[in-house]
Design an enzyme around this catalytic site. Structure first.
Site, short mmCIF file in Angstrom:
data_model
loop_
_atom_site.label_atom_id
_atom_site.label_comp_id
_atom_site.label_asym_id
_atom_site.label_seq_id
_atom_site.Cartn_x
_atom_site.Cartn_y
_atom_site.Cartn_z
N LEU A 118 -0.87 5.33 -9.12
CA LEU A 118 0.30 4.50 -9.42
C LEU A 118 0.43 4.14 -10.89
O LEU A 118 1.16 3.23 -11.26
CB LEU A 118 0.28 3.22 -8.58
CG LEU A 118 0.52 3.41 -7.08
CD1 LEU A 118 0.37 2.09 -6.34
CD2 LEU A 118 1.87 4.03 -6.82
N CYS A 141 -7.15 -0.84 -9.93
CA CYS A 141 -5.99 -1.22 -9.13
C CYS A 141 -6.18 -0.90 -7.65
O CYS A 141 -5.94 -1.74 -6.79
CB CYS A 141 -4.74 -0.52 -9.65
SG CYS A 141 -4.28 -1.04 -11.32
N HIS A 142 -6.60 0.33 -7.35
CA HIS A 142 -6.73 0.73 -5.95
C HIS A 142 -8.02 1.48 -5.66
O HIS A 142 -8.18 2.08 -4.60
CB HIS A 142 -5.51 1.57 -5.53
CG HIS A 142 -4.23 0.83 -5.67
ND1 HIS A 142 -3.39 1.00 -6.73
CD2 HIS A 142 -3.66 -0.14 -4.89
CE1 HIS A 142 -2.35 0.19 -6.61
NE2 HIS A 142 -2.49 -0.51 -5.51
N GLY A 143 -8.94 1.51 -6.62
CA GLY A 143 -10.26 2.04 -6.37
C GLY A 143 -10.46 3.54 -6.52
O GLY A 143 -11.43 4.07 -6.01
#
Length: 177
Positions: A118, A141-143
């Site tokens: 993202l 952010c999301h790993g």
């Protein structure tokens, strides 16, 4: 007036009308097309030169190109060996380290510093930042976790960190773009 003269006049009028219409079309289209050209400030950022002489093996720096972060990492022989021993067919986005670096400069890994999930900026280029379990980059952010060759190994990111167009102007200067 003979028939020959009438045909010639008609041909002349047709040619003149088509010519003026063509000139008018160009006069209308030129401003529309030229406004789509990149502006001077964009052209100025189309490439950047970075001095890499101070980057020690195992270190990385963050630079900026086209208003986006770029990671420049000087890989150690151990990091190169770790990247080379990974079976390429086990990767989500299969690429070897050799495909991601320039020939003869395998220790210099240059990637965009933007996660392919993202668009967050991964950690790992700065001193003391978390590099994740594969020693490359970690996106907080999301790993998403990247290895030493900036290839996606774990997490939601679909692709490896992008490698921009670059060339070496000398042993100490790299031109990106």
């Amino acid at each position: 007036m003979t028939d020959g003269e009438g045909v010639r006049r008609r041909d002349f009028i047709n040619i003149a009308a088509v010519t003026f219409a063509g000139i008018g079309g160009v006069a209308v289209l030129y401003p529309l097309i030229s406004q789509m050209a990149p502006s001077a400030d964009v052209l100025a950022e189309s490439s950047t030169e970075i001095d890499i002489s101070s980057i020690q093996p195992g270190q990385a720096i963050k630079a900026v190109w086209r208003k986006q972060p770029v990671f420049i990492r000087n890989l150690t022989p151990v990091e190169i060996a770790e990247a080379d021993k990974v079976p390429v067919d086990s990767l989500r986005d299969p690429q070897t380290l050799g495909e991601r670096t320039k020939e003869g400069k395998k220790n210099w890994l240059i990637t965009m510093g933007v996660c392919t999930h993202l668009g967050c900026v991964p950690l790992g280029a700065g001193e003391g930042e978390t590099r994740g379990e594969f020693g490359g980059y970690f996106c907080p952010c999301h790993g998403s976790v990247y290895d030493t060759a900036a290839r996606i190994r774990k997490g939601p990111a679909p692709k490896n960190l992008e490698v921009p167009e670059y060339s070496f102007n000398s042993d100490t200067v790299v031109k990106i773009g």
